[in-house]
Each structure stands twice: as C-alpha cells, then as structure tokens.
Design a protein around this motif. Structure first.
Motif, PDB file in Angstrom:
ATOM      1  N   UNK A 194       3.249 -33.788 -12.020  1.00 12.28           N
ATOM      2  CA  UNK A 194       3.101 -33.139 -10.712  1.00 12.28           C
ATOM      3  C   UNK A 194       4.430 -33.249  -9.973  1.00 12.28           C
ATOM      4  N   UNK A 195       4.908 -32.108  -9.425  1.00 12.46           N
ATOM      5  CA  UNK A 195       6.184 -32.143  -8.709  1.00 12.46           C
ATOM      6  C   UNK A 195       6.035 -31.576  -7.296  1.00 12.46           C
ATOM      7  N   UNK A 196       7.149 -31.547  -6.567  1.00 12.70           N
ATOM      8  CA  UNK A 196       7.110 -31.127  -5.162  1.00 12.70           C
ATOM      9  C   UNK A 196       6.576 -29.699  -5.015  1.00 12.70           C
ATOM     10  N   UNK A 252      10.876 -33.682 -15.092  1.00 14.57           N
ATOM     11  CA  UNK A 252      10.704 -32.299 -15.582  1.00 14.57           C
ATOM     12  C   UNK A 252      10.438 -32.351 -17.090  1.00 14.57           C
ATOM     13  N   UNK A 253      11.110 -33.290 -17.762  1.00 12.14           N
ATOM     14  CA  UNK A 253      10.917 -33.419 -19.213  1.00 12.14           C
ATOM     15  C   UNK A 253       9.517 -33.948 -19.526  1.00 12.14           C
ATOM     16  N   UNK A 254       9.045 -34.910 -18.764  1.00 12.93           N
ATOM     17  CA  UNK A 254       7.690 -35.421 -19.056  1.00 12.93           C
ATOM     18  C   UNK A 254       6.653 -34.348 -18.750  1.00 12.93           C
ATOM     19  N   UNK A 255       6.878 -33.586 -17.680  1.00 18.33           N
ATOM     20  CA  UNK A 255       5.931 -32.516 -17.344  1.00 18.33           C
ATOM     21  C   UNK A 255       5.775 -31.521 -18.496  1.00 18.33           C
ATOM     22  N   UNK A 276      -4.718 -32.139  -9.436  1.00 22.17           N
ATOM     23  CA  UNK A 276      -4.559 -33.386  -8.671  1.00 22.17           C
ATOM     24  C   UNK A 276      -5.743 -34.316  -8.934  1.00 22.17           C
ATOM     25  N   UNK A 277      -6.157 -34.376 -10.190  1.00 21.21           N
ATOM     26  CA  UNK A 277      -7.272 -35.254 -10.546  1.00 21.21           C
ATOM     27  C   UNK A 277      -6.944 -36.103 -11.772  1.00 21.21           C
ATOM     28  N   UNK A 295       5.866 -37.802  -3.316  1.00 21.53           N
ATOM     29  CA  UNK A 295       4.824 -36.766  -3.435  1.00 21.53           C
ATOM     30  C   UNK A 295       3.697 -36.999  -2.429  1.00 21.53           C
ATOM     31  N   UNK A 296       3.243 -38.236  -2.312  1.00 23.83           N
ATOM     32  CA  UNK A 296       2.117 -38.486  -1.388  1.00 23.83           C
ATOM     33  C   UNK A 296       2.579 -38.318   0.066  1.00 23.83           C
TER      34      UNK A 296
END
Lengths: 397, 397
Positions: free
Chosen positions: A364-366, A5-8, A20-21, A296-297
């Motif tokens: 990118x998160x859930x 969350x901090x890096x986001x 998503x690219x 995530x994937x």
C-alpha cells in the motif's frame, strides 16, 4: 533502504481494488501458487512419504519459525510454527499458570481479541482450581499488575481501535510483580518492529495470515524465551513435541527448547505458501517499514478528517500508541463499509460501529491512501450507504 | 459396484514405484493441484477477505465434515474439520472427563498411537485432579472396562500390527459400565466401513492425510454424537466455536452442535486439497472397498509367506481382526525397508522391528501386490539389505 515499490510488485492486487484489509487477510504473493504447486507435484506427488525427510517438511516449522523470529526480534531457535493462534494462546497460558502455581489470576484487557479471552476462560474452567480471568480497561492494565497475577495476556495492538500498548513497560511491570508476560502479536508481526528478546517477553504468539501474508488459515507461531524453553511442560503434549517422535515411546518426554510446543503433523501446503510470503520479507528493514506505516496512517487520518467530518477517529494520534491500522467510528459503520466495498475500497467492520482500515507498506502506498480517501469522501458526502442493499444484515468477516 | 481402476486413474502414482504407504500419507489426487491453484488465484487472489463468505470458506469445515461423515456412518451435521488429530483427541477426552466427573480413569491400550497417550497424559497432568491413564494390553481391553472408567480411548486399527478392535463390542461394554467411548479412526476412515452412529460412539476423531488422501498436514476431523453435541463444553474454546464469532462477544457461548469443537481459523489451502480428494470418494461403496482390501491383504500375506520364510506375520489372519495393512517382523526390519524403498517398494518401518505395508484399493491392485511380493522376495533371498548404506541410521517417517 527498503524498496516498497519492489515489494508491491510481488503481490497480486486485483485491478479496481484498494485493499486496506491486509490486517485481516494479507493478499496473495505472486510466487505462492507456483511454490505450492511445485510442492504438491514434486514433493507430495513424486516423493510421497519420503518427502518428510527428503524435502525437509519435518523441519519446516522450525526453519520458517526462525525467519519469523527475525521480524519479531527473537533469538534463533526460539520460534516454531503450527496450529492456530488460539491453540498457541492456550499453550502459553497453560505453561505460565504451571510456572506460577500459587497465583490465581490471568490478567488481560477488554481490548484483547475475544478468542484470547475465550481460551483463557476455557483453560480456567478445565483446570477447576479457582483461577480468575481479570479483564480491565486497556488504560488500566499497567496499574493492575499485582502479586496475585500469574500471567499477563496482552495483545499489543487492539484489533478494533488500533491502539498500541507499551509492551516494554508492561513487561517490566509484570516481571517486577513476579508474573509472566504473554504477548499476542497478531497485529504486530509484520506490522511494526517487535523486540521479544530485548524487552523480555516470556511467551509470544501470533498469526501469519495477516501482515505476514501466508494465506487463509496459515499456521500460527509461538515464541518461548530460551530461559524457559527447556523447563515448560506442554499441556498439549503431542507427538511432534516429543524428544524422539519416531521412537514411538509410550511415555511423553518433551523435545529440547521451543520444539516441545509442536503438537501434531504440520500443514505443509500452508507452510509452502508461508515460505513464498516470507521471501518477500527477507529484504525488509522493520524500522523503514514502521516509518512508512506511520506516514500512511498519518496521511489517511489527515485526509479523512478533512473530507469526512461525520467519522470519528478512534485510533490514537500519538505515534507511540498506534499500530498499523486506522479506525473510525460511525453508527452506520456496517452499511458504510458495504458501500465502500462495492466501490472497491476493502476495509472491514467490527461491531458495533467501527470501520477499520489496515495499512501495509509492503503493497500500500501514498497513492492508494489518496484514492481511498476520495472513495470514502464520495460515499460519505452522497450518503451512498443509505441504501437498502448496504443495510442488509449479513455475516461480516 | 465401485470401479477401482477408475479411482486409480485419479491419482498421481510415480512410475517405478509401488506405494504401500498410503496409510501414512495418501498419494496426490490428480485434481488437487489445479483445485488448490484455483482457490489461491480466484478466491484468495481476487476475492481477498470477501472469500470467507463469497467462496464459502467459513463453512468448509462443516461441509467437508459431512462428506467424511458419510464414510464413517455419521449423522449429517455431526462431523467438523480442523486442527490436528492430537488436538481433537484432547478435545474429546477433556469433554468426556467433564461428563463423568466422579470417574478417575482414562482407559486405553498399549497398541494405541503414542500421541493419543501423550495427549491424555498432558490433560491429566494439567487437570491435576488425580486422574489415571490406565494402559492395558490390546487383548485385555474388553475386560478392563469397569465403573472407575470415565472414557475409553481406543484406536480401532493398531498402527504397527494392523490388528483391528471390535468397536461395537467395546463400545457396548463401555456403555454398560456407564463410561464414554472415544474412537480414534486414524487407520479406519477410508480404510474400512465404520458405523459411528449405529454402534454408538460418543466421540470419534481421525485424520485425513492417510486413507483419505488430503495431503501432508491435512486437517483432522471430530465427530460428536448428536445426543451430546449440545451439552459438551469445549476445553479449547476458540472463537470459531462460538455461537456468534463475529459478534466479538467478550464471553464465550458455545455454538450449537459439533461446531463448538471448532477452534481457530481453518486451513483453507489444505481444505481445498481435501475437497479434491473427497471427490474421488463420492462414488465409493465402503463394503466393496472392504472386500477389495481383504483380497489385497490376503494375497500379500500368502505371497510373502510363500516367498520369504524369514519374515514373521504380525497382522491377524482373521478378517474380522484385520485393518487395511499388513505387518511383518524381522530384526533387520529397518535395513530391509531401506532396501525395498531403494527398489521402489515404499512401505514403512516402525520401531523396533516392524515392516508395515498399507493396502488401499483406491489405487493399489492385485498386480501391485504381486510386484511387491517379487521385490520383497528378491531383497530377502539375496540379503540385499545387508549393505552398509541400508543399515545407516536415519530418521524414518
């Protein structure tokens, strides 16, 4: 423990967009514009030429190389930045062929990125000594390494399918056959744990503008195993790879170690942006990143398969064989991707029929995955892509 | 009529500094930080991957190539940007050798920039076909072109002495001998009028961070004469030089024209800075620039020779043989340059004994020349360089 969350929060992520690219172009680190601006004003502007020493520009390719080195399991001092990935592929290949003068084959696979194959083709044609570029199917690569092979040129993660090679196994086989292993980490560096030293890569190359988020056209990197670095003789023997560039010696003498792979003047604006991007990476644990990426994937695959039966999964389900992207196949892939982009879901299309989605736990998160599945479900259910505007041909990056 | 007071006002020139090193790194155009910042925020940040098309990133190397083309007398569509100058030298040389397969010699001179010679050396060693790099004294170049020569590789203006070659004459001799002429315009583009098309250069290369002011590590350019551009087969055959990069064709097919000399992803931050720099060039008349440059170098030579008898002029007095820099020789050149820099007069030192001063009418005027002469006179008269602090060895850029 890495706090994603901090890096986001350290990225500029435009509202209304699910991005998503990042496997093609990472997003803007919030700190990058100020960093580049300060470099331009206070270093270029005020220090002028003296900034090459005073502001440390000249050493930037090595200093940032070490920070990338940590992310790919490299020894300190074994990675340097510069040029583009294609140039770095050429340098590694040319060195490898020279180290195995009696062997005629560069071995690669049809899942490799075309530019790697083009560079090999161009090198072979230039050399004019009857080398062969042998391209096999990805699944046949392991058995194709024989004693005619000088170098294996392998991209760990297939840019279209997301299939991941077993580099440790391929490299061990390559070494048993007396050949050299060149790893292309374009879709690996910053995407998953890499162990160039431990698994014995001879050369590794990669780019910084995908998972590492250095911005469009950020410089590439090259790793040369320390056991080779003082022996390889660079084909692209530029002055900044010279032992003493500012002696202006008429004869070329390669610098010690990996710095001989430097060629010309490094791109200082791009390096400043890369530096800001690497600050985000400093606290990241690569195993935690891998766990988050697989979660995530997995989540995306499960969601799309439940909601969009018309899409065929291309990416392997087996974790060990998966990179950090998920690809689906559909004959109308191009138009579908246009419809998704129009709704703020940015992935990309790769000819002839692949929809590609990159998953980058740094931002990118859930929740993003669930929203992406919902957009994809809506587009597929309502056949929204089936409109003229999305079917128009245009160049896709 | 070019208004050089107006162009001077478009640069950031730090107070207390007389900057005579624009032939190494041009100063910051005032508009550049905002341009780069806007590109980062509005294009990279908000458009993300779609900026490759939407913001025109992909065409930038060709579009800016045309603007540089005007400054060097090139046909539209014959110049493209990318990589570093050393890489572009390699591309031109590799193409030329392939076009003259029966000729073994690359001819150059000892006044050429070492990296050009290193790249030639590396290419020859890679090819392993017995080519020879023949390096003669600058004054012997014209008579050394014979029918063993495949390519003449000549830098118009000597980076140390400022001596200018007669490219029209050398090129005519080269063509009479059936060879190809490659011009390195590192100290010419933006320094004086150049006529690649009219004088028949086969290839020309140059950098943008000197007289063109694109910033540290700005991309290089390459010109390929249109009569060759559809025939040369690039040795560095990267995907962006492919006819259809986004078809991801497994086989390389070169793009039409000079675009085949593109290799990998272009450095968009550096190109944005270059674009801001080129805006300043748009109104500049190259003949007016040349007149202003010669007036500045004449004035500097006269001033220094009157005030500093211990300095020996190296640069030719003959206008036709002079670039846009003035060099003097002194055994204590290194320490003298340190003393000058400490007093705000920035030139540079080139081993073993050369003090080099670049004159760039875009932002240097007669008042700057007079102030520079005064500082130099003070340092020489009072032997200010003869202090330990200026004699310390350190790396000079």
């Amino acid at each position: 423990m890495t706090d994603f969350a901090a890096t986001k929060a350290m990225f500029h992520l435009p509202g209304g967009v699910i991005y998503l690219d990042g496997n093609s172009l990472g997003p803007l680190p919030l700190a990058a514009p100020a960093r580049v601006g300060a470099m331009m004003q206070q270093e270029w502007g005020d220090m002028l030429i003296t900034a090459w020493n005073k502001a440390g520009w000249m050493d930037q390719p090595r200093r940032l190389g070490d920070r990338i080195g940590r992310l790919i399991g490299a020894e300190p001092g074994s990675v340097v930045l510069g040029d583009t990935l294609s140039i770095k592929v050429y340098q590694a290949l040319a060195s490898a062929l020279e180290m195995r003068p009696d062997r005629p084959v560069i071995l690669s696979d049809s899942g490799n990125f075309p530019s790697d194959l083009y560079m090999a083709e161009g090198l072979i044609r230039s050399l004019g000594r009857g080398h062969e570029l042998r391209v096999v199917a990805p699944e046949d690569l392991a058995d194709a390494v024989d004693d005619s092979v000088a170098a294996l040129l392998v991209t760990e993660v297939d840019y279209r399918t997301g299939r991941r090679h077993d580099l440790a196994d391929l490299t061990a086989r390559t070494h048993r056959a007396g050949a050299l292993a060149i790893w292309d980490l374009a879709h690996s560096a910053g995407a998953l744990p890499v162990a160039v030293a431990e698994e014995g890569a001879d050369f590794a190359v990669g780019c910084t503008y995908k998972y590492l988020n250095s911005g469009p056209g950020g410089p590439a990197f090259i790793y040369v195993a320390p056991r080779h670095a003082d022996h390889v003789r660079p084909a692209l023997s530029g002055w900044l790879g010279h032992e003493a560039p500012f002696a202006f010696d008429p004869a070329y003498r390669p610098a010690p170690g990996v710095e001989r792979m430097r060629v010309g003047t490094p791109p200082i604006l791009q390096l400043a942006a890369l530096e800001a991007a690497l600050d985000i990476w400093d606290g990241v644990d690569m195993d935690a990143l891998r766990r988050a990426s697989l979660a995530l994937t997995d989540r995306f695959i499960a969601g799309v398969e439940a909601a969009c039966p018309a899409l065929t999964l291309v990416t392997p389900r087996d974790h060990a064989q998966r990179g950090s992207q998920v690809s689906f196949r559909h004959p109308d892939g191009y138009a579908i991707m246009q419809a998704l982009i129009a709704r703020g879901l940015i992935g990309d299309f790769r000819a002839p029929d692949i929809l590609r989605f990159g998953f980058t736990p740094l931002y990118i998160d859930a929740g993003d995955v669930d929203r992406a599945v919902a957009v994809l479900a809506e587009v597929m259910e309502q056949r929204l892509w089936d409109r003229l505007e999305y079917r128009e041909r245009r160049r896709v990056t």
